[in-house]
Design a protein around this motif. Sequence first.
Motif, short mmCIF file in Angstrom:
data_model
loop_
_atom_site.label_atom_id
_atom_site.label_comp_id
_atom_site.label_asym_id
_atom_site.label_seq_id
_atom_site.Cartn_x
_atom_site.Cartn_y
_atom_site.Cartn_z
N GLY A 69 0.83 -1.22 0.08
CA GLY A 69 0.05 0.09 -0.04
C GLY A 69 0.96 1.37 -0.01
N VAL A 70 0.34 2.15 -0.73
CA VAL A 70 1.17 3.55 -0.87
C VAL A 70 0.06 4.61 -0.82
N ALA A 71 0.65 5.78 -0.21
CA ALA A 71 -0.11 6.97 0.07
C ALA A 71 0.73 7.95 -0.30
N GLU A 72 0.38 8.83 -0.91
CA GLU A 72 0.90 10.48 -1.32
C GLU A 72 0.23 11.40 -0.68
N ILE A 73 0.60 12.27 0.24
CA ILE A 73 -0.09 13.31 0.91
C ILE A 73 0.70 14.68 0.63
N ARG A 74 -0.42 15.61 0.40
CA ARG A 74 0.16 16.89 0.02
C ARG A 74 -0.41 18.04 1.09
N SER A 75 0.40 18.61 1.59
CA SER A 75 0.15 19.76 2.50
C SER A 75 0.47 21.10 2.15
N ILE A 76 -0.48 21.94 2.15
CA ILE A 76 -0.30 23.28 1.78
C ILE A 76 0.14 24.27 3.03
N VAL A 77 1.45 24.69 2.79
CA VAL A 77 2.08 25.40 3.90
C VAL A 77 2.49 26.72 3.51
N GLY A 78 1.71 27.89 3.66
CA GLY A 78 1.82 29.20 3.09
C GLY A 78 1.94 29.08 1.38
N ARG A 79 3.02 29.37 0.95
CA ARG A 79 3.11 29.40 -0.25
C ARG A 79 3.75 28.11 -1.05
N ASP A 80 4.15 27.35 0.07
CA ASP A 80 4.71 25.73 -0.57
C ASP A 80 3.68 24.66 -0.33
N THR A 81 4.23 23.77 -0.75
CA THR A 81 3.19 22.37 -0.53
C THR A 81 4.04 21.23 -0.27
N LEU A 82 4.09 20.72 0.86
CA LEU A 82 4.88 19.49 1.09
C LEU A 82 4.35 18.23 0.51
#
Length: 421
Positions: A69-82
Motif C-alpha cells: 500500500g502506498v499513500a501520497e499526501i500534500r500539505s499546503i504550508v503558506g506558498r509551499d506544498t509539502l
Amino acid sequence: MLKINTLRTFCRPFLGARFGLAGLLGSAAICAGLILAGCAGKEESADSVEFLQMEAARLLKIGVRDGVGVAEIRSIVGRDTLVNRFEFRRPLERVVTLSSSQVGFMSHLGEAGRIVGVSDAKFIVDSAVYHRASGLEPRTSNLEPVTELGSGPSLDFEKLLALKPDLVMDFATGGGQDDYERINSLRIPLMLTSEWQEESPLAKAEWIKLYGMMFCGAGSDCVGRADSIFKVESAAYKALRDSIGARLAQCDSLDLKTGCLERPRVIAGMSHGGVWYAPGGNSYTAKLISDAGGRYMWAGDSSRELRLSLESVMALADSADVWVNPGAFSNSEEIVAYEPRVGVVKAFREKRVCQNDGRRGPSGGNDFYEGAVSRPAELLYNLSECLHFDPSGASKSPIMGLLPGISVDSSYKWYRNIYYF
C-alpha cells in the motif's frame, strides 16, 4: 499548479518534497521499517505506483506498488506544498495522533485502540480514548494508557520518544505553533495529514481510506471496511443534497409556512479586533452551506479564507438570514459581550444563529472536529435542519420529510441554534 515528475525513495529524515514559488526547496522523508519506500537513494517514477481514482479528495492519493500500500499526501504550508509518499509494509500498531480529526477517523474505523499518544485529553470526544488518556480506564483493560504530550512549544519530546511510536501524525499550518520540524529532528516516522485543507465534506471524509491502508495493508479487510464506510456516507450525502436542491427548486417562490424550504442567505465567522474572519467561497464551509440549501454571501470569492473589515460585514447586516460558526461562543450573551456591534445582524436579532458545538466530550472537546469529519451525510442533515429551522414554530423539521430512503443517522447534532438548543 504543482507538477511532480519524480519522487525520491525516502531515506533521509525530513518531510518529503517541498515546492513553492521559489522552486524546489528540499526533498526527503522518513525511512522506517514498516513504512516508506526502500532506502536505496534512487529516484522513483511517480507513475510506478498504481494510484486509485479518488472520488473527491485532492490532497491524498492511495495506491499499490508490488502489493504494498502506498499513500501520497500534500500539505499546503503558506506558498509551499509539502509532498510525502509512504509505503505501508505491515499494519501500524502504535500511533500518536496530534489532531482531533485523526482520532475521529480511527474511532470510526474501530482502530482507536492503536492510539498511544495525543496532544491533550481535554480535546478528545471518543470516550474510550479519553478514559485511557485521563487515567480512567479500568485496570483490567488490555489497552495501555494514552499519553498526553502537549503541542507546539509545550510538546514533551521525552515522553514522545519513550512511547516508541510506529508513526506520529501531525499537521502543518505555517504558523508559529507548528511542531512538525522539531518532531522530525527526533528521527521518528512522521506524517502530516491535510484533510482539514480539503474543500468539501466528501473530500475530507474520503481520508478514511488512508487509515484503512495504514492499519491493515493493501487489499485487507479494513481497507474494504474504510471504502465501505465512505461509499455509504457519499451515497447518503449526495442523495440528501439532491433532495434538498430539488425541494428548493420547487419552492423558491413559496413561503416556508406552506411546508417548503427557503434558501436563506448565510454569513459565517466572527470579528476579532475589528477584523472579520470567515471561510472563503472556495472552502469546506461554503460547500457545506450550499449543499445544505443555504446561499453563502461570500460564495463568489475564490479563496479558502477571508479577512474582512467589520464595517463591510455590518453593511450586510440586514441581509443575513442565518449566521453559522460564530467563533467559540456558546450563547448569544457571550457573542454580544465580546463584540456588541454584531447585535444588529439580522440573523442575531431573529434568533437564527447556528453553532457547531452541539456534541462535546467529557472535558468539553468539540466533536465537530473529531467525529463529524467522517460523517458528512449526518453533518449535512444536521446543518440543513439548523439553516431551515423556523423560530416561529410553523415548520419544526422541514428536512425530515426528505429522509425516507436515505441512510442518515439523524441523532447526530453538531449544529444547534444557540437560542433553542
